[in-house]
Design a protein around this motif. Sequence first.
Motif, short mmCIF file in Angstrom:
data_model
loop_
_atom_site.label_atom_id
_atom_site.label_comp_id
_atom_site.label_asym_id
_atom_site.label_seq_id
_atom_site.Cartn_x
_atom_site.Cartn_y
_atom_site.Cartn_z
N GLN A 1 -31.98 3.70 17.51
CA GLN A 1 -30.78 3.89 18.32
C GLN A 1 -29.90 4.98 17.75
OE1 GLN A 1 -29.06 -0.14 18.65
NE2 GLN A 1 -29.40 0.01 20.86
N ARG A 2 -29.75 5.01 16.41
CA ARG A 2 -28.92 6.04 15.77
C ARG A 2 -29.50 7.43 16.00
NH1 ARG A 2 -28.27 2.10 11.59
NH2 ARG A 2 -30.04 3.03 10.43
N VAL A 3 -30.86 7.52 15.91
CA VAL A 3 -31.51 8.81 16.14
C VAL A 3 -31.29 9.27 17.57
CG1 VAL A 3 -33.73 10.00 16.27
CG2 VAL A 3 -33.23 8.50 14.33
N ASP A 4 -31.44 8.35 18.53
CA ASP A 4 -31.23 8.69 19.93
C ASP A 4 -29.79 9.11 20.18
OD1 ASP A 4 -33.85 8.17 20.53
OD2 ASP A 4 -33.49 6.14 21.26
N GLU A 5 -28.85 8.39 19.59
CA GLU A 5 -27.45 8.73 19.77
C GLU A 5 -27.13 10.08 19.15
OE1 GLU A 5 -25.24 5.54 18.10
OE2 GLU A 5 -25.75 4.10 19.69
N LEU A 6 -27.69 10.34 17.95
CA LEU A 6 -27.45 11.61 17.28
C LEU A 6 -28.02 12.76 18.11
CD1 LEU A 6 -26.57 13.32 14.89
CD2 LEU A 6 -28.72 12.76 13.74
N GLU A 7 -29.24 12.59 18.63
CA GLU A 7 -29.84 13.65 19.42
C GLU A 7 -29.06 13.90 20.70
OE1 GLU A 7 -34.15 14.38 21.47
OE2 GLU A 7 -34.13 13.82 19.36
N ALA A 8 -28.57 12.82 21.32
CA ALA A 8 -27.75 12.99 22.53
C ALA A 8 -26.46 13.74 22.21
CB ALA A 8 -27.44 11.61 23.13
N ASN A 9 -25.84 13.39 21.08
CA ASN A 9 -24.62 14.10 20.67
C ASN A 9 -24.90 15.57 20.38
OD1 ASN A 9 -23.08 11.76 20.89
ND2 ASN A 9 -23.38 11.19 18.75
#
Length: 274
Positions: free
Chosen positions: A34-42
């Motif tokens: 989830q953190r990786v997905d959120e970071l990539e989205a940001n």
Amino acid sequence: MQWDKVKNVLIGILLAVNLFLIGSLGAKLWQSWQRVDELEANLRTLTAGYGISLSASFELPQDKVLPILSLDRSRADEEAVAQAMLGDDAERTEREDGTVRFENEAGYVEWRADGGVRADCRTDAEVPADEEAALQQARQLFSAWGLLTGDTSLEADDTAVTLTGTVAGQPVHNRTLTLHFGSEGSVEMNGLWSFGTPYTTVRGSGVFCGAADALLEFAARAEAGDEIRSMTVGYRLEVDGSRRLQLTPTWKIVTDLGEYLVDCAKKTIIDQEN
């Protein structure tokens, strides 16, 4: 009978502990994803603010710590390659800047102190008709010259073939040799290359290569309109202040318009010159 009950209780406890550990690990992995997905989205949002886009297939690589490595120039290996290309009768001359040139009627090979090499010589190779033929002929020539090893690979662009290879298990983004086929069996080779085993000379924990930091720094300085397709951490070959060959931790960022190198420590885009 009593012992059987005790065993069943112990087995039940062990199963419960294992299930708890598996569940805990699964939750941590899920949170990490989830953190990786959120970071990539940001990152997609932030790079878009600079006019830069990330391709749909782009995946943010993991951060890594790499040491700065040094290499000793191997004049013996340089001479061996030159003799394999030209023959044993090549005349050797050396300039004050460290450039060594080998030359005879077959052509010349010139090695610079920074690992740069230029060569033009005659071979029995014909002008290849397509990429497959170019790859086959280049593989034979690089092998005969002692440059093709287990950690190298070849890639063709039309009839130009580029040799790349890893050092210490990592790619060296600017350590390449490109072979061009000319008329009447002549070939030209140019690029940057090194020999030998690297070693560390600086004490410390290494250079932190943060993918997100490098990506944002590149986006802030790159031309608007670029689409970033991938980024890979590795090294670049250069000369340090003591004129010693050095492998510096570096990101390679590939866009739809070209390839760029970003220094891991300084987070600056490197001008590439061979």
